[in-house]
Write an enzyme that holds these catalytic residues in place. Sequence first.
Site, PDB file in Angstrom:
ATOM      1  N   ASP A  66     -28.872 128.494  28.604  1.00  0.00           N
ATOM      2  CA  ASP A  66     -28.712 129.910  28.271  1.00  0.00           C
ATOM      3  C   ASP A  66     -27.418 130.089  27.476  1.00  0.00           C
ATOM      4  O   ASP A  66     -26.326 129.822  27.998  1.00  0.00           O
ATOM      5  CB  ASP A  66     -28.679 130.736  29.567  1.00  0.00           C
ATOM      6  CG  ASP A  66     -28.601 132.225  29.299  1.00  0.00           C
ATOM      7  OD1 ASP A  66     -29.386 132.727  28.481  1.00  0.00           O
ATOM      8  OD2 ASP A  66     -27.732 132.894  29.888  1.00  0.00           O
ATOM      9  N   THR A  99     -29.400 135.237  22.719  1.00  0.00           N
ATOM     10  CA  THR A  99     -27.948 135.036  22.570  1.00  0.00           C
ATOM     11  C   THR A  99     -27.639 133.824  21.686  1.00  0.00           C
ATOM     12  O   THR A  99     -26.746 133.885  20.838  1.00  0.00           O
ATOM     13  CB  THR A  99     -27.291 134.848  23.948  1.00  0.00           C
ATOM     14  OG1 THR A  99     -28.004 133.837  24.670  1.00  0.00           O
ATOM     15  CG2 THR A  99     -27.340 136.131  24.750  1.00  0.00           C
ATOM     16  N   THR A 100     -28.381 132.736  21.890  1.00  0.00           N
ATOM     17  CA  THR A 100     -28.154 131.531  21.077  1.00  0.00           C
ATOM     18  C   THR A 100     -28.489 131.811  19.624  1.00  0.00           C
ATOM     19  O   THR A 100     -27.753 131.412  18.708  1.00  0.00           O
ATOM     20  CB  THR A 100     -29.017 130.361  21.603  1.00  0.00           C
ATOM     21  OG1 THR A 100     -28.761 130.205  22.998  1.00  0.00           O
ATOM     22  CG2 THR A 100     -28.701 129.074  20.882  1.00  0.00           C
ATOM     23  N   ASP A 389     -33.474 137.027  31.605  1.00  0.00           N
ATOM     24  CA  ASP A 389     -33.794 137.112  30.178  1.00  0.00           C
ATOM     25  C   ASP A 389     -35.166 137.756  29.984  1.00  0.00           C
ATOM     26  O   ASP A 389     -35.346 138.635  29.129  1.00  0.00           O
ATOM     27  CB  ASP A 389     -33.791 135.720  29.533  1.00  0.00           C
ATOM     28  CG  ASP A 389     -32.376 135.176  29.329  1.00  0.00           C
ATOM     29  OD1 ASP A 389     -31.421 135.909  29.645  1.00  0.00           O
ATOM     30  OD2 ASP A 389     -32.236 134.036  28.872  1.00  0.00           O
TER      31      ASP A 389
END
Length: 545
Positions: A66, A99-100, A389
């Site tokens: 994550d 997010t990545t 998520d």
Amino acid sequence: MAQLGGQGQQLIILPEDTSRLLGRDAQRMNIMAGKVLAETVRTTLGPKGMDKMLVDGLGDIVVTNDGVTILKEMDIQHPAAKMLVEVAKTQEDEVGDGTTTAVIIAGELLKKAEALLEQDIHPTVIVMGYRNAAAKAQEILNNIAIDAADRETLKQVAMTAMTGKGTETAREPLAELIVSAVKQVEEDGEINKDSIHIQRIQGATVAESEIVNGVVLDKGRLDPSMPKEVQDAKIALLKYPVEVKDLETDAKINLTDPSQMQAFIEQEEQMIRDMVDKIIASGANVLFCQKGIDDLAQHYLAKAGILAAKRVRKSDIERLEKATGAKVVTNIDDLTPEDLGEAGRVHEKKIFDELMIFIEDCKDPKAVSLILRGSTKHVAEEVERAVEDALGVVSATVEDGQVVAGGGAPEIAISKGLKDYADTVSGREQLAISAFAEALEVVPKTLAENAGLDSIDALVDLRSAHEKSPYMGLNVFKGDVTDMKAANVIEPKRVKKQAIQSAAEAAEMILRIDDMIASSKSGQPSPEEMAAAGMGGMPGGMPPM
């Protein structure tokens, strides 16, 4: 420092121990920090992304892929790198996923900008080009979005978000739980994610996770003589402690006779008995108190057959309000039967080695609990991150009612649209818009690399396929280009919208910096120290093993 006129004197403006990087050096250093950070999380992207093991100073281990968790756990010192961590945190707060993606797009935008700076294109021109490209990207995204928010779509969105995150084997049952939870707490098209409480318990398998239509408290009843189960529960919620309050001022009580001491103790006992009598008189058979409950009060409550718990967290009390319809009472004298909430069943249960109180069978609860299982502590933690998520993306889909195809399809579609748009723009901004378009291709390129595929072949095939359909993406399991809409690999539009917008804004902010002034008292490495270190490894990051 500066020279004064013909005097030959020096004028000192900054303290002597202040360090400074100017112009191209400052830009190069900040861009390098962004690139290193993006490279750090890049290998975690997609269904075949790898995990990172992070060990803190106390030896605690986190194993995750994550993006935001990795960035939070790393001890990042570089100021520009910290700005990219903020991008990931914003993405997490707004959508819960992507997010990545946001960080690697920001890193690639900086990398492309570096090439433009080498061509002597002014940072302001690059920033204006990026700004126009980001606005155009949102337009293209709106055009390729698909209107859908039915239950089946929500399940597919949840499953896409959880793919490759340690929940692979139980994606379908977990997706069903997540959609049920979000649908249950939805009010007027809005979802408060705090109303969905996640209780993580190790032991058993991920597939044994369950949803409770009510609230689960991670504590047991106060006294073993209290009932273990209450049917048709009438629930009282108290902010007020069920104990004798301490005096607010320092005071002395002089007792001259032992009988006075006895009377004093009896008076305290009577006050506690009166409080318990008021709870009994209201008709409550379950009590949850945010503050303490006196030992004597526990005894009287147990005798009256009332199940009670003390020091219940404020967030749990708020969820109990939403689930049972109870009203929180601040003053015990104000407790009436109308303030009580209802639940079909309240019972204590032991799961693994934890005692818990279940408040379930509530009538249309607007708060629910998810009990997540995992064979070990680290597995359970990663399952929780994946479910959080998925809850974020399902909530975003319900609120917006729009999705896009996955597998890098939107990035290729936007890139293609931006290249066409760049041809209509005159001046050097055209180069910045083209660079923005190329930067977005880092997402499908990374997906291919992480799956062990040839990234160049994958990009060429994707560009060719997008001449026919904007929904063509990379199927990393089969290694070919597939219609992602037909394959049910879909994501909320908001994930892409937020990722592109925040990545562009962060890149703009970093590119506009041409001077870094660091005080030695700041505790940060000076620009010279950072330059000397060459930004090797993670920026100010984890110590060498």
